[in-house]
Design a protein around this motif. Sequence first.
Motif, PDB file in Angstrom:
ATOM      1  N   ALA A 362       0.855  -1.180   0.000  1.00 36.56           N
ATOM      2  CA  ALA A 362       0.000   0.000   0.000  1.00 36.56           C
ATOM      3  C   ALA A 362       0.894   1.233   0.000  1.00 36.56           C
ATOM      4  N   GLY A 363       0.284   2.402  -0.096  1.00 35.94           N
ATOM      5  CA  GLY A 363       1.042   3.657  -0.031  1.00 35.94           C
ATOM      6  C   GLY A 363       2.086   3.741  -1.126  1.00 35.94           C
ATOM      7  N   HIS A 364       3.302   4.132  -0.730  1.00 37.25           N
ATOM      8  CA  HIS A 364       4.409   4.237  -1.699  1.00 37.25           C
ATOM      9  C   HIS A 364       5.417   3.126  -1.458  1.00 37.25           C
ATOM     10  N   SER A 365       4.968   2.033  -0.921  1.00 35.19           N
ATOM     11  CA  SER A 365       5.893   1.004  -0.485  1.00 35.19           C
ATOM     12  C   SER A 365       6.288   0.075  -1.627  1.00 35.19           C
ATOM     13  N   ASN A 366       7.286  -0.725  -1.338  1.00 35.56           N
ATOM     14  CA  ASN A 366       7.808  -1.681  -2.303  1.00 35.56           C
ATOM     15  C   ASN A 366       7.953  -3.033  -1.633  1.00 35.56           C
ATOM     16  N   GLY A 367       7.330  -4.043  -2.204  1.00 40.33           N
ATOM     17  CA  GLY A 367       7.467  -5.376  -1.629  1.00 40.33           C
ATOM     18  C   GLY A 367       8.023  -6.333  -2.674  1.00 40.33           C
ATOM     19  N   SER A 368       9.019  -7.106  -2.282  1.00 44.04           N
ATOM     20  CA  SER A 368       9.587  -8.076  -3.208  1.00 44.04           C
ATOM     21  C   SER A 368       9.566  -9.457  -2.585  1.00 44.04           C
ATOM     22  N   TYR A 369       9.216 -10.441  -3.398  1.00 41.94           N
ATOM     23  CA  TYR A 369       9.403 -11.828  -2.990  1.00 41.94           C
ATOM     24  C   TYR A 369      10.652 -12.325  -3.697  1.00 41.94           C
ATOM     25  N   ARG A 370      11.570 -12.906  -2.928  1.00 43.84           N
ATOM     26  CA  ARG A 370      12.783 -13.469  -3.514  1.00 43.84           C
ATOM     27  C   ARG A 370      12.927 -14.876  -2.954  1.00 43.84           C
ATOM     28  N   GLY A 371      12.862 -15.841  -3.824  1.00 43.99           N
ATOM     29  CA  GLY A 371      12.909 -17.203  -3.313  1.00 43.99           C
ATOM     30  C   GLY A 371      13.784 -18.096  -4.172  1.00 43.99           C
ATOM     31  N   LEU A 372      14.434 -19.009  -3.496  1.00 45.85           N
ATOM     32  CA  LEU A 372      15.252 -19.984  -4.221  1.00 45.85           C
ATOM     33  C   LEU A 372      14.745 -21.383  -3.910  1.00 45.85           C
ATOM     34  N   VAL A 373      14.516 -22.162  -4.958  1.00 41.88           N
ATOM     35  CA  VAL A 373      14.256 -23.587  -4.773  1.00 41.88           C
ATOM     36  C   VAL A 373      15.387 -24.317  -5.461  1.00 41.88           C
ATOM     37  N   LYS A 374      16.137 -25.066  -4.667  1.00 43.17           N
ATOM     38  CA  LYS A 374      17.288 -25.764  -5.230  1.00 43.17           C
ATOM     39  C   LYS A 374      17.126 -27.265  -5.030  1.00 43.17           C
ATOM     40  N   MET A 375      17.239 -28.002  -6.122  1.00 44.14           N
ATOM     41  CA  MET A 375      17.169 -29.456  -6.056  1.00 44.14           C
ATOM     42  C   MET A 375      18.576 -29.990  -6.317  1.00 44.14           C
ATOM     43  N   GLY A 376      19.192 -30.550  -5.281  1.00 45.71           N
ATOM     44  CA  GLY A 376      20.559 -31.047  -5.417  1.00 45.71           C
ATOM     45  C   GLY A 376      20.610 -32.335  -6.219  1.00 45.71           C
ATOM     46  N   PRO A 377      21.807 -32.774  -6.585  1.00 44.83           N
ATOM     47  CA  PRO A 377      21.952 -33.970  -7.435  1.00 44.83           C
ATOM     48  C   PRO A 377      21.402 -35.240  -6.777  1.00 44.83           C
ATOM     49  N   ARG A 378      21.406 -35.299  -5.427  1.00 44.80           N
ATOM     50  CA  ARG A 378      20.924 -36.496  -4.741  1.00 44.80           C
ATOM     51  C   ARG A 378      19.412 -36.479  -4.488  1.00 44.80           C
ATOM     52  N   ALA A 379      18.789 -35.372  -4.804  1.00 39.68           N
ATOM     53  CA  ALA A 379      17.393 -35.182  -4.394  1.00 39.68           C
ATOM     54  C   ALA A 379      16.418 -35.913  -5.320  1.00 39.68           C
ATOM     55  N   GLU A 380      16.523 -37.226  -5.363  1.00 41.05           N
ATOM     56  CA  GLU A 380      15.611 -38.048  -6.167  1.00 41.05           C
ATOM     57  C   GLU A 380      14.164 -37.829  -5.713  1.00 41.05           C
ATOM     58  N   GLY A 381      13.303 -37.581  -6.650  1.00 42.13           N
ATOM     59  CA  GLY A 381      11.878 -37.507  -6.324  1.00 42.13           C
ATOM     60  C   GLY A 381      11.493 -36.354  -5.403  1.00 42.13           C
ATOM     61  N   ALA A 382      12.336 -35.353  -5.324  1.00 45.51           N
ATOM     62  CA  ALA A 382      12.003 -34.202  -4.455  1.00 45.51           C
ATOM     63  C   ALA A 382      10.922 -33.363  -5.119  1.00 45.51           C
ATOM     64  N   ARG A 383      10.134 -32.671  -4.282  1.00 46.76           N
ATOM     65  CA  ARG A 383       9.035 -31.883  -4.830  1.00 46.76           C
ATOM     66  C   ARG A 383       8.929 -30.533  -4.141  1.00 46.76           C
ATOM     67  N   ASN A 384       8.591 -29.550  -4.940  1.00 45.72           N
ATOM     68  CA  ASN A 384       8.320 -28.228  -4.374  1.00 45.72           C
ATOM     69  C   ASN A 384       7.044 -27.678  -4.990  1.00 45.72           C
ATOM     70  N   PHE A 385       6.297 -26.983  -4.168  1.00 48.96           N
ATOM     71  CA  PHE A 385       5.178 -26.194  -4.683  1.00 48.96           C
ATOM     72  C   PHE A 385       5.308 -24.773  -4.150  1.00 48.96           C
ATOM     73  N   SER A 386       5.295 -23.805  -5.041  1.00 48.73           N
ATOM     74  CA  SER A 386       5.394 -22.402  -4.614  1.00 48.73           C
ATOM     75  C   SER A 386       4.201 -21.621  -5.134  1.00 48.73           C
ATOM     76  N   GLN A 387       3.660 -20.798  -4.256  1.00 42.35           N
ATOM     77  CA  GLN A 387       2.604 -19.887  -4.688  1.00 42.35           C
ATOM     78  C   GLN A 387       2.910 -18.500  -4.134  1.00 42.35           C
ATOM     79  N   CYS A 388       3.082 -17.544  -5.025  1.00 44.69           N
ATOM     80  CA  CYS A 388       3.464 -16.197  -4.610  1.00 44.69           C
ATOM     81  C   CYS A 388       2.425 -15.216  -5.109  1.00 44.69           C
ATOM     82  N   ASP A 389       1.645 -14.674  -4.207  1.00 41.04           N
ATOM     83  CA  ASP A 389       0.595 -13.743  -4.604  1.00 41.04           C
ATOM     84  C   ASP A 389       0.893 -12.333  -4.101  1.00 41.04           C
ATOM     85  N   SER A 390       0.490 -11.357  -4.878  1.00 41.48           N
ATOM     86  CA  SER A 390       0.645  -9.971  -4.450  1.00 41.48           C
ATOM     87  C   SER A 390      -0.704  -9.285  -4.529  1.00 41.48           C
ATOM     88  N   LEU A 391      -0.948  -8.456  -3.524  1.00 41.09           N
ATOM     89  CA  LEU A 391      -2.177  -7.664  -3.506  1.00 41.09           C
ATOM     90  C   LEU A 391      -1.755  -6.199  -3.442  1.00 41.09           C
TER      91      LEU A 391
END
Lengths: 478, 252
Positions: A362-391
């Motif tokens: 709101a106002g004159h503000s600034n909002g940032s989402y900064r996210g890292l999802v890293k799947m390493g070489p050993r991460a067999e069958g790993a899963r991520n779900f990300s949802q980033c919403d802005s209002l």
Amino acid sequence: MSQDEILEGVTSAEYKYGFTTDFESDNLPPGLDEDVIRALSAKKNEPEWLTDWRLEAFRIWQSMEEPEWANVRYTKPDYQAISYYSAPVKKQVNSLDEVDPELLKTFEKLGISLDEQKRLSGVAMDVVVDSVSVATTFKATLAEKGIIFCSISDAVHEHPELVRKYLGTVVPRTDNFFAALNSAVFTDGSFCYIPKGVRCPMELSTYFRINQAGTGQFERTLLIADQGSYVSYLEGCTAPSRDENQLHAAVVELVALDDAEIKYSTVQNWYPGDAEGKGGVFNFVTKRGICEKRAKISWTQVETGSAVTWKYPSCILKGDDSVGEFYSVAVTNHYQQADTGTKMIHLGKRTKSTIISKGICAGHSNGSYRGLVKMGPRAEGARNFSQCDSLLMGDGCGSHTFPYIEIQNKSAQVEHEATTSKIGEDQIFYCNQRGMDTEAAIALIVNGYCKDVLKQLPMEFAVEAQKLLAISLEGSVG
Amino acid sequence: MLSIQNLQAGLADGTSILKGINLEVKPGEVHAIMGPNGSGKSTLSSVVAGREEYEVTGGDVLLDGESLLDCSPEERAHKGIFLSFQYPVEIPGVSVSNFIKTALNAHRAARGEGPLEAALLLKKMREKLELLEMDKSFLSRSLNEGFSGGEKKRNEIFQMAMLEPRLAILDETDSGLDIDALRIVAQGVNALKSPTNAVVVITHYQRLLEYIVPDYVHVLLHGKIVKSGTKDLALELEERGYDWIKKENAGK
């Protein structure tokens, strides 16, 4: 009245918790060098290994540059102008009767009466005011279960083997500029250890409060959940209104051993600066947890305060089948800036992570989402779900999303969803027509938007969080 | 009760839509306002409810002799005006029960009353759901999110039943409804009729009026009420369309 005028009206609420408390302090003079660190360490009566650990951190810090990659602008603090130690004078406290009455009044103003907390809510609190813990409650109940919950200063003396074993293992001193600084000068914070197989019977809670003009606050939190244990930890804070910028650089380290679960909830409401963007807290926090096999760490945060926020609660999913979660509501208003998000580092097999981020600008503000999802070489069958919403509320604010994805294992799955919306005039009119004024309408709409995050919070904290959202955006409501 | 006097209104850019509407609605009456697309029907309901994107350029809207024009939309709601929206908005994450609780308590606060006790609120919600043949699982759904057309309209009437307005304006409540939903909605509206409240039904078609029988029917054309009559007028419109009225008025 146009929608913009309505929004301006409801977003121009003054900071409600703007007051300060007078009580004597025992300060170190401003400035930072090895002698200051030795003096600080000596004041706290620390063992030599910790003094050396701090000095090494200081040397690392000196070789580092303050980071500039975040999507925030501020005048860098003068680290030599900060006093690195301030403690309320009367430190020995055995009961509430001995706590500085001014301090108790402060808590009453915040609606956090220790007494009431003690008797009614079953919440144990380790209260940090200006760097040193002055009251710890419910220690006995916890002790029966073998749970250690105390200030990190006390832990250094009473449980040195645990502190020494884990301190800096999740967030090493070399991690980043602010983490190195914190490692050199941290004054207090909380320490918690949950023994094997123990389910902590109550929510552990710490209320932080910055209270000394020009005093940076450098908490250090270390939380260890031993195998098969469970703990829910609450961190909440409000700060008095201040004209000058206050630096806050905390480090939180979570260790979840095999089959353990840590739920870490934060409601953060530091002084965001006034409507013109003057003053306010700088909040540069490093929060990270490590999960061993089948362990789970869940971060939930509701961020409404601070002039500048730089914060990425993260999970290292080291053990196979471990789970990381991040639920966040970040509100910025007036000239606030927030660059926040999470890192999910998948190392083990079949590791799972969920990221739900809700930004409100709101106002004159600034909002940032900064996210890292890293799947390493050993991460067999790993899963991520990300949802980033802005209002977005009004036309003067900005919302940004910086998702980083690194995948080194073909069987890993990553899903990312993002939406940006505005509170519509249609929605407000609809609520108005049903008898709600515009402030109530916005509170309702915003709380609905944040529901997926708020429902992760323990009940009493969710109520507090809803109030904070209302205060941050609406003024009279709450 | 409601008195609309020579009401003229339009958009902020100067486009004139309502060009002098006169309408008197007395307690206990049901009025239907009919008319072709673009005649100003929805604008009329929006202006009465106080939507700010419309500018009133002349005339007045009175409720019980007092002008509403300086009242905010919520004040008008507190005075008993209810609008069933043609296109109800979605509010994600806000449950139907939370929404109606907030709305109802806002009305109560305006009357100087405290919030309705939870048990009584629940009882009232259940009664009204029953009236509209709605399942109680409906209460925990996000407001209008993923609702079918019929569910949205039933939700509007459910809210009306909960808020018990003095004057309900139903804006195209029949659009998007199948015959069963139409019957249920009408049943709900009829059950709420009383000698002290009134209903204004805005509709394209005569269909709804078979179930909600109007005392008066008005035809709106180019921002003016050009013809008024009884329910027979609605039947005539159904049979003959609007063209004959357009022709009748073309010379004026």
